[in-house]
Design a protein around this motif. Structure first.
Motif, PDB file in Angstrom:
ATOM      1  N   ARG A  88       0.831  -1.216   0.000  1.00  0.00           N
ATOM      2  CA  ARG A  88       0.000   0.000   0.000  1.00  0.00           C
ATOM      3  C   ARG A  88       0.865   1.266   0.000  1.00  0.00           C
ATOM      4  N   GLN A  89       2.033   1.210   0.629  1.00  0.00           N
ATOM      5  CA  GLN A  89       2.919   2.370   0.591  1.00  0.00           C
ATOM      6  C   GLN A  89       3.454   2.592  -0.816  1.00  0.00           C
ATOM      7  N   LEU A  90       3.777   1.521  -1.543  1.00  0.00           N
ATOM      8  CA  LEU A  90       4.217   1.671  -2.929  1.00  0.00           C
ATOM      9  C   LEU A  90       3.109   2.274  -3.788  1.00  0.00           C
ATOM     10  N   VAL A  91       1.870   1.887  -3.516  1.00  0.00           N
ATOM     11  CA  VAL A  91       0.745   2.434  -4.270  1.00  0.00           C
ATOM     12  C   VAL A  91       0.595   3.929  -3.999  1.00  0.00           C
ATOM     13  N   LYS A  92       0.774   4.330  -2.751  1.00  0.00           N
ATOM     14  CA  LYS A  92       0.688   5.760  -2.413  1.00  0.00           C
ATOM     15  C   LYS A  92       1.731   6.578  -3.163  1.00  0.00           C
ATOM     16  N   GLU A  93       2.890   5.974  -3.432  1.00  0.00           N
ATOM     17  CA  GLU A  93       3.983   6.684  -4.090  1.00  0.00           C
ATOM     18  C   GLU A  93       3.908   6.596  -5.610  1.00  0.00           C
ATOM     19  N   ALA A  94       2.976   5.802  -6.131  1.00  0.00           N
ATOM     20  CA  ALA A  94       2.878   5.547  -7.571  1.00  0.00           C
ATOM     21  C   ALA A  94       1.961   6.564  -8.244  1.00  0.00           C
ATOM     22  N   PRO A  95       1.962   6.629  -9.579  1.00  0.00           N
ATOM     23  CA  PRO A  95       0.975   7.448 -10.283  1.00  0.00           C
ATOM     24  C   PRO A  95      -0.438   7.048  -9.882  1.00  0.00           C
ATOM     25  N   ARG A  96      -1.351   7.997  -9.968  1.00  0.00           N
ATOM     26  CA  ARG A  96      -2.721   7.756  -9.507  1.00  0.00           C
ATOM     27  C   ARG A  96      -3.489   6.810 -10.411  1.00  0.00           C
ATOM     28  N   ALA A  97      -3.239   6.875 -11.714  1.00  0.00           N
ATOM     29  CA  ALA A  97      -3.988   6.061 -12.684  1.00  0.00           C
ATOM     30  C   ALA A  97      -3.361   4.675 -12.769  1.00  0.00           C
ATOM     31  N   LEU A  98      -4.043   3.674 -12.193  1.00  0.00           N
ATOM     32  CA  LEU A  98      -3.500   2.327 -12.114  1.00  0.00           C
ATOM     33  C   LEU A  98      -4.365   1.351 -12.892  1.00  0.00           C
ATOM     34  N   TYR A  99      -3.701   0.431 -13.580  1.00  0.00           N
ATOM     35  CA  TYR A  99      -4.408  -0.718 -14.127  1.00  0.00           C
ATOM     36  C   TYR A  99      -4.291  -1.838 -13.115  1.00  0.00           C
ATOM     37  N   PHE A 100      -5.428  -2.354 -12.659  1.00  0.00           N
ATOM     38  CA  PHE A 100      -5.442  -3.401 -11.644  1.00  0.00           C
ATOM     39  C   PHE A 100      -5.456  -4.753 -12.327  1.00  0.00           C
ATOM     40  N   PRO A 120      -6.310  -0.441 -19.504  1.00  0.00           N
ATOM     41  CA  PRO A 120      -4.875  -0.507 -19.829  1.00  0.00           C
ATOM     42  C   PRO A 120      -4.349   0.701 -20.594  1.00  0.00           C
ATOM     43  N   ASP A 121      -5.102   1.219 -21.539  1.00  0.00           N
ATOM     44  CA  ASP A 121      -4.608   2.330 -22.363  1.00  0.00           C
ATOM     45  C   ASP A 121      -4.446   3.621 -21.584  1.00  0.00           C
ATOM     46  N   ALA A 122      -5.165   3.752 -20.467  1.00  0.00           N
ATOM     47  CA  ALA A 122      -5.102   4.988 -19.688  1.00  0.00           C
ATOM     48  C   ALA A 122      -4.174   4.885 -18.484  1.00  0.00           C
ATOM     49  N   ALA A 123      -3.564   3.739 -18.283  1.00  0.00           N
ATOM     50  CA  ALA A 123      -2.780   3.500 -17.077  1.00  0.00           C
ATOM     51  C   ALA A 123      -1.430   4.202 -17.112  1.00  0.00           C
ATOM     52  N   ALA A 124      -1.004   4.667 -15.928  1.00  0.00           N
ATOM     53  CA  ALA A 124       0.349   5.197 -15.748  1.00  0.00           C
ATOM     54  C   ALA A 124       1.215   4.230 -14.956  1.00  0.00           C
ATOM     55  N   ALA A 125       0.612   3.174 -14.410  1.00  0.00           N
ATOM     56  CA  ALA A 125       1.334   2.124 -13.680  1.00  0.00           C
ATOM     57  C   ALA A 125       0.414   0.917 -13.590  1.00  0.00           C
ATOM     58  N   ILE A 126       0.996  -0.238 -13.273  1.00  0.00           N
ATOM     59  CA  ILE A 126       0.236  -1.467 -13.100  1.00  0.00           C
ATOM     60  C   ILE A 126       0.346  -1.893 -11.649  1.00  0.00           C
ATOM     61  N   LEU A 127      -0.790  -2.285 -11.072  1.00  0.00           N
ATOM     62  CA  LEU A 127      -0.812  -2.895  -9.749  1.00  0.00           C
ATOM     63  C   LEU A 127      -1.281  -4.324  -9.926  1.00  0.00           C
ATOM     64  N   CYS A 128      -0.398  -5.278  -9.633  1.00  0.00           N
ATOM     65  CA  CYS A 128      -0.696  -6.688  -9.879  1.00  0.00           C
ATOM     66  C   CYS A 128      -0.767  -7.467  -8.576  1.00  0.00           C
ATOM     67  N   THR A 129      -1.906  -8.144  -8.381  1.00  0.00           N
ATOM     68  CA  THR A 129      -2.054  -9.044  -7.239  1.00  0.00           C
ATOM     69  C   THR A 129      -2.057 -10.505  -7.669  1.00  0.00           C
ATOM     70  N   GLY A 130      -2.135 -10.761  -8.967  1.00  0.00           N
ATOM     71  CA  GLY A 130      -2.156 -12.127  -9.459  1.00  0.00           C
ATOM     72  C   GLY A 130      -2.747 -12.194 -10.853  1.00  0.00           C
ATOM     73  N   LEU A 131      -2.993 -13.400 -11.312  1.00  0.00           N
ATOM     74  CA  LEU A 131      -3.642 -13.606 -12.596  1.00  0.00           C
ATOM     75  C   LEU A 131      -5.153 -13.430 -12.414  1.00  0.00           C
ATOM     76  N   LEU A 154       5.894   1.660 -18.212  1.00  0.00           N
ATOM     77  CA  LEU A 154       5.102   1.742 -16.996  1.00  0.00           C
ATOM     78  C   LEU A 154       5.725   0.893 -15.882  1.00  0.00           C
ATOM     79  N   PRO A 155       5.743   1.411 -14.665  1.00  0.00           N
ATOM     80  CA  PRO A 155       6.213   0.591 -13.535  1.00  0.00           C
ATOM     81  C   PRO A 155       5.177  -0.465 -13.175  1.00  0.00           C
ATOM     82  N   PHE A 156       5.650  -1.619 -12.724  1.00  0.00           N
ATOM     83  CA  PHE A 156       4.816  -2.769 -12.387  1.00  0.00           C
ATOM     84  C   PHE A 156       4.935  -3.007 -10.896  1.00  0.00           C
TER      85      PHE A 156
END
Length: 282
Positions: A88-100, A120-131, A154-156
């Motif tokens: 959650r701290q990494l998410v706070k430091e990441a761009p606001r627009a996330l692809y989950f 996906p086309d609007a994302a500035a970063a990816i937040l991945c919890t799994g498949l 984009l950062p993952f």
């Protein structure tokens, strides 16, 4: 060489704090392991502090709900730190627009955070919890999607560094497998769970809050994953106990028991040197 032990109480005099993995040590996603649960309960009764340290992408309350569902006794732990908690701290430091990227059951990871979950086309970063569906998919199903993200730089953010876990009697892929693929493609990953330092710092802070003080030299990490539990402990200056009958068992299992020589060869090949090993936590 790792010393084989048969009972966790053999280490009572050398460890005040136990940082214990969950999936593969306490349960397999379907059923709890009664001997492991009883071993941790007994450790607490002897005065040791048990902090569960898991690469679950959910905050701790989600892990507790799973425990309630499958029947893990709450008396076997003092506190729980998850990869989701520290991510959650990494998410706070990441761009606001996330692809989950992950199943809907993990969306609690972003509860209360100032983020926008976008296409996906609007994302500035990816937040991945799994498949999306780890029952039928593999990381290769995501190669094209990840190639597109990599081309845009984009950062993952990986909320679960595990590459795979046992679910019942099967192995299923986790977010760590997708993170590995993203690195293979040349992408940037951001990870706070095991084997990385943030989750260990938080776990030790929780132990100190419980005990008043806690020394890493008198802390033991317990786990079945060499790339996460064991490497993470050793990289962070913590002694490790390897549980052999976990995700790596096929490398050294001989019938119904572990071949000690093959186990030592496996650990050597993986470049890790836990102080101890046992078949099951008991």
């Amino acid at each position: 060489m790792a010393r084989r032990i048969t009972d966790l109480d053999q280490l009572t005099d050398s460890a005040d704090v136990l940082l214990c993995d969950v999936w593969g040590v306490i349960h397999n996603g379907v059923n709890p392991f009664p001997l492991s649960v009883e071993a941790l309960k007994a450790a607490r009764q002897r005065g040791q502090t048990v902090v569960l340290i898991t690469n679950s992408p959910r905050p701790a309350d989600g892990v507790i709900r799973q425990f309630e569902t499958i029947g893990v006794d709450p008396d076997c732990w003092d506190d729980i730190v998850t990869s989701g908690d520290v991510t959650r701290q990494l998410v706070k430091e990441a761009p606001r627009a996330l692809y989950f990227l992950g199943p809907d059951r993990d969306l609690s990871l972003v509860d209360g955070l100032d983020v926008d979950l976008v296409d996906p086309d609007a994302a500035a970063a990816i937040l991945c919890t799994g498949l999306f569906d780890d029952e039928v998919e593999s990381e290769e199903d995501y190669r094209s999607l990840l190639e597109g993200f990599r081309a845009r730089g984009l950062p993952f953010i990986c909320a679960n560094p595990d590459r795979m876990v046992e679910r019942g009697d099967r192995l299923v892929p986790c977010a760590g497998a997708l993170a590995d693929l993203y690195v293979e493609l040349g992408g940037e990953t951001r990870i706070a769970g095991k084997p990385h330092a943030p989750i260990y710092r938080e776990a030790m802070a929780r132990a100190r809050a419980i005990r008043g003080s806690a020394d890493q030299a008198r802390t033991l990490a317990i786990g079945d994953g060499v790339h996460t539990d064991i490497r993470g402990a050793l990289d962070n200056g913590i002694e490790a106990l390897f549980i052999a009958r976990g995700i790596h068992a096929s490398h050294y299992l001989n019938g119904r028991s572990t071949d000690g020589a093959r186990l030592e060869a496996f650990l050597s090949e993986e470049g890790v040197a836990p102080a101890y090993w046992m078949e099951w936590l008991a």
